[in-house]
Design a protein around this motif. Structure first.
Motif, PDB file in Angstrom:
ATOM      1  N   VAL A 161       8.914   6.413 -11.542  1.00  0.00           N
ATOM      2  CA  VAL A 161       8.416   5.358 -10.663  1.00  0.00           C
ATOM      3  C   VAL A 161       9.467   5.089  -9.586  1.00  0.00           C
ATOM      4  O   VAL A 161      10.644   4.905  -9.902  1.00  0.00           O
ATOM      5  CB  VAL A 161       8.152   4.058 -11.449  1.00  0.00           C
ATOM      6  CG1 VAL A 161       7.733   2.933 -10.510  1.00  0.00           C
ATOM      7  CG2 VAL A 161       7.090   4.285 -12.505  1.00  0.00           C
ATOM      8  N   PRO A 162       9.085   5.094  -8.324  1.00  0.00           N
ATOM      9  CA  PRO A 162      10.072   4.860  -7.263  1.00  0.00           C
ATOM     10  C   PRO A 162      10.666   3.462  -7.329  1.00  0.00           C
ATOM     11  O   PRO A 162      10.004   2.507  -7.733  1.00  0.00           O
ATOM     12  CB  PRO A 162       9.252   5.062  -5.977  1.00  0.00           C
ATOM     13  CG  PRO A 162       7.828   4.868  -6.388  1.00  0.00           C
ATOM     14  CD  PRO A 162       7.731   5.334  -7.799  1.00  0.00           C
ATOM     15  N   GLU A 163      11.928   3.344  -6.945  1.00  0.00           N
ATOM     16  CA  GLU A 163      12.596   2.047  -6.921  1.00  0.00           C
ATOM     17  C   GLU A 163      12.044   1.197  -5.767  1.00  0.00           C
ATOM     18  O   GLU A 163      11.621   1.718  -4.735  1.00  0.00           O
ATOM     19  CB  GLU A 163      14.100   2.234  -6.747  1.00  0.00           C
ATOM     20  CG  GLU A 163      14.771   2.921  -7.930  1.00  0.00           C
ATOM     21  CD  GLU A 163      14.681   2.107  -9.217  1.00  0.00           C
ATOM     22  OE1 GLU A 163      14.758   0.859  -9.121  1.00  0.00           O
ATOM     23  OE2 GLU A 163      14.494   2.706 -10.294  1.00  0.00           O
ATOM     24  N   THR A 164      12.069  -0.116  -5.971  1.00  0.00           N
ATOM     25  CA  THR A 164      11.591  -1.027  -4.930  1.00  0.00           C
ATOM     26  C   THR A 164      12.578  -2.181  -4.766  1.00  0.00           C
ATOM     27  O   THR A 164      13.423  -2.416  -5.639  1.00  0.00           O
ATOM     28  CB  THR A 164      10.221  -1.629  -5.290  1.00  0.00           C
ATOM     29  OG1 THR A 164      10.398  -2.542  -6.393  1.00  0.00           O
ATOM     30  CG2 THR A 164       9.229  -0.548  -5.687  1.00  0.00           C
ATOM     31  N   PHE A 218       0.812  -1.223   0.000  1.00  0.00           N
ATOM     32  CA  PHE A 218       0.000   0.000   0.000  1.00  0.00           C
ATOM     33  C   PHE A 218       0.849   1.279   0.000  1.00  0.00           C
ATOM     34  O   PHE A 218       0.506   2.247  -0.692  1.00  0.00           O
ATOM     35  CB  PHE A 218      -0.978  -0.011   1.163  1.00  0.00           C
ATOM     36  CG  PHE A 218      -2.114  -0.997   1.008  1.00  0.00           C
ATOM     37  CD1 PHE A 218      -2.198  -1.835  -0.107  1.00  0.00           C
ATOM     38  CD2 PHE A 218      -3.112  -1.105   1.965  1.00  0.00           C
ATOM     39  CE1 PHE A 218      -3.241  -2.749  -0.256  1.00  0.00           C
ATOM     40  CE2 PHE A 218      -4.159  -2.006   1.829  1.00  0.00           C
ATOM     41  CZ  PHE A 218      -4.218  -2.831   0.718  1.00  0.00           C
ATOM     42  N   PRO A 219       1.961   1.333   0.768  1.00  0.00           N
ATOM     43  CA  PRO A 219       2.810   2.528   0.667  1.00  0.00           C
ATOM     44  C   PRO A 219       3.349   2.743  -0.743  1.00  0.00           C
ATOM     45  O   PRO A 219       3.477   3.893  -1.200  1.00  0.00           O
ATOM     46  CB  PRO A 219       3.945   2.225   1.653  1.00  0.00           C
ATOM     47  CG  PRO A 219       3.319   1.330   2.667  1.00  0.00           C
ATOM     48  CD  PRO A 219       2.394   0.454   1.860  1.00  0.00           C
ATOM     49  N   PHE A 220       3.643   1.654  -1.463  1.00  0.00           N
ATOM     50  CA  PHE A 220       4.121   1.799  -2.831  1.00  0.00           C
ATOM     51  C   PHE A 220       3.008   2.322  -3.735  1.00  0.00           C
ATOM     52  O   PHE A 220       3.257   3.134  -4.634  1.00  0.00           O
ATOM     53  CB  PHE A 220       4.656   0.474  -3.371  1.00  0.00           C
ATOM     54  CG  PHE A 220       5.177   0.572  -4.775  1.00  0.00           C
ATOM     55  CD1 PHE A 220       6.349   1.265  -5.050  1.00  0.00           C
ATOM     56  CD2 PHE A 220       4.487  -0.007  -5.832  1.00  0.00           C
ATOM     57  CE1 PHE A 220       6.833   1.377  -6.352  1.00  0.00           C
ATOM     58  CE2 PHE A 220       4.958   0.094  -7.134  1.00  0.00           C
ATOM     59  CZ  PHE A 220       6.137   0.791  -7.393  1.00  0.00           C
ATOM     60  N   VAL A 221       1.776   1.870  -3.513  1.00  0.00           N
ATOM     61  CA  VAL A 221       0.646   2.388  -4.291  1.00  0.00           C
ATOM     62  C   VAL A 221       0.554   3.899  -4.119  1.00  0.00           C
ATOM     63  O   VAL A 221       0.361   4.644  -5.082  1.00  0.00           O
ATOM     64  CB  VAL A 221      -0.678   1.718  -3.865  1.00  0.00           C
ATOM     65  CG1 VAL A 221      -1.869   2.398  -4.535  1.00  0.00           C
ATOM     66  CG2 VAL A 221      -0.667   0.230  -4.194  1.00  0.00           C
ATOM     67  N   LYS A 222       0.726   4.361  -2.888  1.00  0.00           N
ATOM     68  CA  LYS A 222       0.668   5.802  -2.627  1.00  0.00           C
ATOM     69  C   LYS A 222       1.811   6.534  -3.321  1.00  0.00           C
ATOM     70  O   LYS A 222       1.647   7.667  -3.796  1.00  0.00           O
ATOM     71  CB  LYS A 222       0.688   6.061  -1.123  1.00  0.00           C
ATOM     72  CG  LYS A 222      -0.587   5.621  -0.418  1.00  0.00           C
ATOM     73  CD  LYS A 222      -0.630   6.086   1.020  1.00  0.00           C
ATOM     74  CE  LYS A 222      -1.984   5.795   1.648  1.00  0.00           C
ATOM     75  NZ  LYS A 222      -2.125   6.349   3.000  1.00  0.00           N
ATOM     76  N   ALA A 277       3.806  10.004  -7.662  1.00  0.00           N
ATOM     77  CA  ALA A 277       4.656  10.151  -8.849  1.00  0.00           C
ATOM     78  C   ALA A 277       3.834  10.617 -10.044  1.00  0.00           C
ATOM     79  O   ALA A 277       4.280  11.434 -10.849  1.00  0.00           O
ATOM     80  CB  ALA A 277       5.347   8.828  -9.162  1.00  0.00           C
ATOM     81  N   GLU A 278       2.610  10.101 -10.156  1.00  0.00           N
ATOM     82  CA  GLU A 278       1.735  10.511 -11.253  1.00  0.00           C
ATOM     83  C   GLU A 278       1.395  11.990 -11.152  1.00  0.00           C
ATOM     84  O   GLU A 278       1.446  12.726 -12.143  1.00  0.00           O
ATOM     85  CB  GLU A 278       0.458   9.672 -11.244  1.00  0.00           C
ATOM     86  CG  GLU A 278      -0.511  10.042 -12.361  1.00  0.00           C
ATOM     87  CD  GLU A 278      -1.846   9.330 -12.249  1.00  0.00           C
ATOM     88  OE1 GLU A 278      -2.445   9.027 -13.295  1.00  0.00           O
ATOM     89  OE2 GLU A 278      -2.294   9.078 -11.111  1.00  0.00           O
ATOM     90  N   LEU A 330      -1.421   1.718 -13.644  1.00  0.00           N
ATOM     91  CA  LEU A 330      -0.754   2.988 -13.338  1.00  0.00           C
ATOM     92  C   LEU A 330       0.760   2.830 -13.424  1.00  0.00           C
ATOM     93  O   LEU A 330       1.447   3.686 -14.007  1.00  0.00           O
ATOM     94  CB  LEU A 330      -1.154   3.468 -11.943  1.00  0.00           C
ATOM     95  CG  LEU A 330      -0.465   4.750 -11.441  1.00  0.00           C
ATOM     96  CD1 LEU A 330      -0.705   5.908 -12.400  1.00  0.00           C
ATOM     97  CD2 LEU A 330      -0.972   5.094 -10.031  1.00  0.00           C
ATOM     98  N   GLU A 331       1.294   1.764 -12.863  1.00  0.00           N
ATOM     99  CA  GLU A 331       2.745   1.563 -12.925  1.00  0.00           C
ATOM    100  C   GLU A 331       3.213   1.461 -14.375  1.00  0.00           C
ATOM    101  O   GLU A 331       4.238   2.049 -14.755  1.00  0.00           O
ATOM    102  CB  GLU A 331       3.142   0.303 -12.159  1.00  0.00           C
ATOM    103  CG  GLU A 331       4.661   0.106 -12.111  1.00  0.00           C
ATOM    104  CD  GLU A 331       5.062  -1.269 -11.621  1.00  0.00           C
ATOM    105  OE1 GLU A 331       5.914  -1.349 -10.717  1.00  0.00           O
ATOM    106  OE2 GLU A 331       4.532  -2.261 -12.158  1.00  0.00           O
ATOM    107  N   LYS A 332       2.476   0.735 -15.187  1.00  0.00           N
ATOM    108  CA  LYS A 332       2.837   0.589 -16.600  1.00  0.00           C
ATOM    109  C   LYS A 332       2.815   1.934 -17.313  1.00  0.00           C
ATOM    110  O   LYS A 332       3.738   2.256 -18.084  1.00  0.00           O
ATOM    111  CB  LYS A 332       1.875  -0.382 -17.270  1.00  0.00           C
ATOM    112  CG  LYS A 332       2.203  -0.647 -18.745  1.00  0.00           C
ATOM    113  CD  LYS A 332       1.245  -1.671 -19.334  1.00  0.00           C
ATOM    114  CE  LYS A 332       1.579  -1.934 -20.809  1.00  0.00           C
ATOM    115  NZ  LYS A 332       0.643  -2.933 -21.413  1.00  0.00           N
ATOM    116  N   GLU A 333       1.796   2.727 -17.042  1.00  0.00           N
ATOM    117  CA  GLU A 333       1.697   4.048 -17.680  1.00  0.00           C
ATOM    118  C   GLU A 333       2.854   4.941 -17.276  1.00  0.00           C
ATOM    119  O   GLU A 333       3.422   5.659 -18.111  1.00  0.00           O
ATOM    120  CB  GLU A 333       0.365   4.707 -17.323  1.00  0.00           C
ATOM    121  CG  GLU A 333      -0.847   4.044 -17.960  1.00  0.00           C
ATOM    122  CD  GLU A 333      -2.151   4.612 -17.439  1.00  0.00           C
ATOM    123  OE1 GLU A 333      -2.120   5.372 -16.428  1.00  0.00           O
ATOM    124  OE2 GLU A 333      -3.217   4.295 -18.012  1.00  0.00           O
TER     125      GLU A 333
END
Length: 241
Positions: free
Chosen positions: A156-159, A140-144, A149-150, A234-237
């Motif tokens: 896109v933040p690194e993970t 969930f923090p990554f979703v935020k 970022a959008e 969203l990540e793909k976009e």
């Protein structure tokens, strides 16, 4: 809701959450198994397609704004899942385990299925606790961060887990496991039907189990059918812009 038979169960529930009540009525899985068409779902559940369609078409066409989860921003949806569904699980698991232990102690000698129900429930409790922590601390923090970022036009933040598809697949697999455990409990308890003359604790236990399963179905639906697909999109976009 045109061409209902070629639409998927998940699509209809996403459009109108009230459809979940119809699928529940006919014993059709709308969360983990929601990716199948109405035709296939009815065939699997041995349900009359025409009757199901009639009930779906009779639904109120106006969707309550508060329940129109498909229109919510992803960061808001994650907060809702935590505040409503994760909180519900955390608050009700201890109560369910207390009920289960008490009913098993008093009635387990006669209703032998209570021992297996208690064991399954204990497994569900442990798995859901670990599952929710992974969502709250990692996914969930990554979703935020994706939503941020959008809006800010940043990369896109690194993970440490690679693409978000990796944790999502893990969460979906765990959803399936939890669903299987609850289905086993439902079968053992005759769909949460207490035996004749059951005491109030026995009745309260089964009623709470039924409520818990319904909340879990809604919980999983929001993630599998709305949050996860939109997060992947969203990540793909963001990676392709």
């Amino acid at each position: 809701m045109n061409n209902l038979q070629t639409r998927t169960v998940a699509e209809l529930v996403t459009e109108n959450i009230k459809a979940a009540h119809v699928f529940k009525k006919y014993g059709i899985d709308f969360c983990c198994g929601g990716g199948v068409t109405i035709d296939k779902a009815c065939e699997k559940a041995n349900v009359n397609v025409a009757e199901l369609e009639r009930d779906l078409l009779d639904l109120d066409k106006i969707v309550d704004r508060a329940s129109n989860y498909n229109s919510w921003k992803l960061d808001f949806l994650t907060d809702h899942i935590i505040n409503v569904h994760h909180t519900y699980v955390a608050e009700n698991i201890p109560l369910l385990l207390q009920y289960s232990q008490r009913v098993l102690h008093v009635h387990g000698h006669h209703y032998t299925e209570l021992k297996e129900i208690h064991e399954l429930l204990t497994t569900v409790a442990g798995e859901l606790s670990a599952h929710m922590k992974k969502e709250e601390l990692i996914l969930f923090p990554f979703v935020k961060k994706l939503v941020k970022a959008e809006s800010e036009g940043t990369p896109v933040p690194e993970t440490h887990f690679g693409p978000v598809d990796n944790p999502i697949k893990m969460m979906e697999a765990e959803h399936e496991e939890a669903g299987d455990l609850l289905r086993a409990i439902a079968k053992l308890s005759n769909n949460y039907t207490p035996p004749p003359g059951a005491c109030n604790t026995y009745r309260a236990f089964y009623a709470k189990l039924d409520e818990f399963e319904q909340d879990l179905h809604q919980h999983i639906h929001l993630e599998n059918n709305i949050l996860f697909p939109k997060t992947l999109k969203l990540e793909k976009e963001l990676r392709n812009r």
